[in-house]
Design a protein around this motif. Sequence first.
Motif, PDB file in Angstrom:
ATOM      1  N   ALA A 273      31.540 -52.209  61.549  1.00  0.00           N
ATOM      2  CA  ALA A 273      30.910 -51.750  62.785  1.00  0.00           C
ATOM      3  C   ALA A 273      31.913 -51.094  63.720  1.00  0.00           C
ATOM      4  CB  ALA A 273      30.236 -52.926  63.497  1.00  0.00           C
ATOM      5  N   ASP A 274      33.196 -51.097  63.332  1.00  0.00           N
ATOM      6  CA  ASP A 274      34.248 -50.407  64.075  1.00  0.00           C
ATOM      7  C   ASP A 274      34.350 -49.006  63.494  1.00  0.00           C
ATOM      8  OD1 ASP A 274      36.635 -49.357  65.031  1.00  0.00           O
ATOM      9  OD2 ASP A 274      37.744 -51.237  64.862  1.00  0.00           O
ATOM     10  N   GLU A 366      27.359 -52.566  70.866  1.00  0.00           N
ATOM     11  CA  GLU A 366      26.016 -53.139  70.805  1.00  0.00           C
ATOM     12  C   GLU A 366      25.429 -52.933  69.409  1.00  0.00           C
ATOM     13  OE1 GLU A 366      24.862 -52.381  75.526  1.00  0.00           O
ATOM     14  OE2 GLU A 366      23.889 -51.190  73.949  1.00  0.00           O
ATOM     15  N   THR A 367      24.253 -53.511  69.171  1.00  0.00           N
ATOM     16  CA  THR A 367      23.594 -53.396  67.879  1.00  0.00           C
ATOM     17  C   THR A 367      22.645 -52.212  67.879  1.00  0.00           C
ATOM     18  OG1 THR A 367      23.742 -55.771  67.479  1.00  0.00           O
ATOM     19  CG2 THR A 367      22.090 -54.558  66.226  1.00  0.00           C
ATOM     20  N   GLY A 368      22.808 -51.312  66.903  1.00  0.00           N
ATOM     21  CA  GLY A 368      21.946 -50.147  66.790  1.00  0.00           C
ATOM     22  C   GLY A 368      22.736 -48.892  66.478  1.00  0.00           C
ATOM     23  N   PHE A 369      22.186 -47.751  66.875  1.00  0.00           N
ATOM     24  CA  PHE A 369      22.778 -46.424  66.649  1.00  0.00           C
ATOM     25  C   PHE A 369      23.649 -46.107  67.862  1.00  0.00           C
ATOM     26  CE2 PHE A 369      21.548 -41.669  65.965  1.00  0.00           C
ATOM     27  CZ  PHE A 369      22.756 -41.429  65.328  1.00  0.00           C
ATOM     28  N   TYR A 406      24.677 -50.364  63.369  1.00  0.00           N
ATOM     29  CA  TYR A 406      25.768 -51.328  63.361  1.00  0.00           C
ATOM     30  C   TYR A 406      25.334 -52.614  64.061  1.00  0.00           C
ATOM     31  CZ  TYR A 406      27.768 -46.736  62.712  1.00  0.00           C
ATOM     32  OH  TYR A 406      27.982 -45.456  62.262  1.00  0.00           O
ATOM     33  N   ASP A 407      25.878 -53.703  63.559  1.00  0.00           N
ATOM     34  CA  ASP A 407      25.762 -55.000  64.210  1.00  0.00           C
ATOM     35  C   ASP A 407      27.166 -55.585  64.215  1.00  0.00           C
ATOM     36  OD1 ASP A 407      25.514 -57.717  64.847  1.00  0.00           O
ATOM     37  OD2 ASP A 407      23.502 -57.837  63.993  1.00  0.00           O
TER      38      ASP A 407
END
Length: 442
Positions: A273-274, A366-369, A406-407
């Motif tokens: 997610a990075d 954050e979680t998402g696009f 991403y999460d």
Amino acid sequence: MSDGSGDGGLDGSAPSLRHLRTDLTPVVEAVEAADADAFVAVGDRFDDDLRYLTRFAGPDRAYALVVVPASDGDDATGRAVCCAPALFAEQAEREFVAGAHVRSGGEKHAGSDRDREFHDGVAREVRTENVGDHAGERAAATVAALLGESDSHADPVLLVPPSIPHDAAVYLERDGNELASTDAVTTARARKADAELDRLRRVQRATAAGMARAETVLAASGVGEDGAGRPIVRWEGAPLTTERLRREVNAALAARGVRDAGDTVIGVGPSAADLHFVGDDPIRPGETVLLDVSPRGPDGYRGDMTRTFVVDGDGGWARRAYVAVEAAREAALAEVEPGVPAKTVHGEAAAELAAYGFDPNAGEGETGFTHGAGHGVGVSLHEPPSLTGAGELRPGHVVTVEPGVYDPDVGGVRLEDLVVVTDDGYELLAEYPFGIVPEERG
């Protein structure tokens, strides 16, 4: 639309490259349109604008380019002078001057003898006077010499790129010049010529070969335990980490004559997610392995491709995210054609992800696009046009299409390809298969 498959594949085959030269007439025209007197750029090998303009590669110290329109009675379209640094005069003559000669490409060009010397009618030369002076000081002296002492050039106005170094600007202004910023170079770089597309296709094919190596390693891996009894992916008798996998990718790139440029991003689980992870994490079963490969190829042109895999996965978040991102990629690509607002491509990708229940406007961490759906690629890895910016797509624009979700606690999924906008749609500069389960690619 074309997939570019007739232009080489993962086996490293590569046709000959067309001669690479930059047309300087847009710079001359920008000077004339602004009622200015000259264009000046100052930088070094890290200045992609200057490298694009001069095709002069590698000087490890600052140099300058001065371009002026034709004077009355001058047969050439304009004049361009490269103030080469010490010990680089021969290279500048070869790459900046000889490389732009018409006869080096075997073409015919109507017009005067001087026009015929250079492909765009802009006469080029290299100057090496006062190589110990600051590049900005040398540029100021060259401007004065080219413009002469006529009253028509009192208080000259010089167009400069927005990124001109401050110290160079000071030297130019001290010499009585007024500076005005121009986006002429950025605009010219955005639409690629055929010779540039040759190089982008070649480096993107090499990028695909690097990706194939990574996928093959993942496919050949097994599952074992680490010293703490936790499950871990193993390859050739040792735990597989993001660094080991990165080395395999970079070796495959080097074998095809391109450099990783420090931009082989591989993350696993939370580090996937990075967006720019280049650290060393153990690869564990069931976690997303995100590979973003962006090497530098012939004449500095960049590739860019992303795929995501899971070793010994069991579905869940990773599978749902993959399906959503693959659908978003298809929705985005369906919008790529001349005249379409760039933002439309991003909007379609975001809408598709939202339909699958992912936040299309997530912030960093954050979680998402969390990013745009794509960006231009050329001599720079990120250059116009942006798929979240203003303006319309035009033939010759080369952009990534890269939706992702991403999460930070779980992982990330992104799929990215490089396309050129054509007269009737787009062309993938290199194809690469899809699938979350890694397969051996040879």
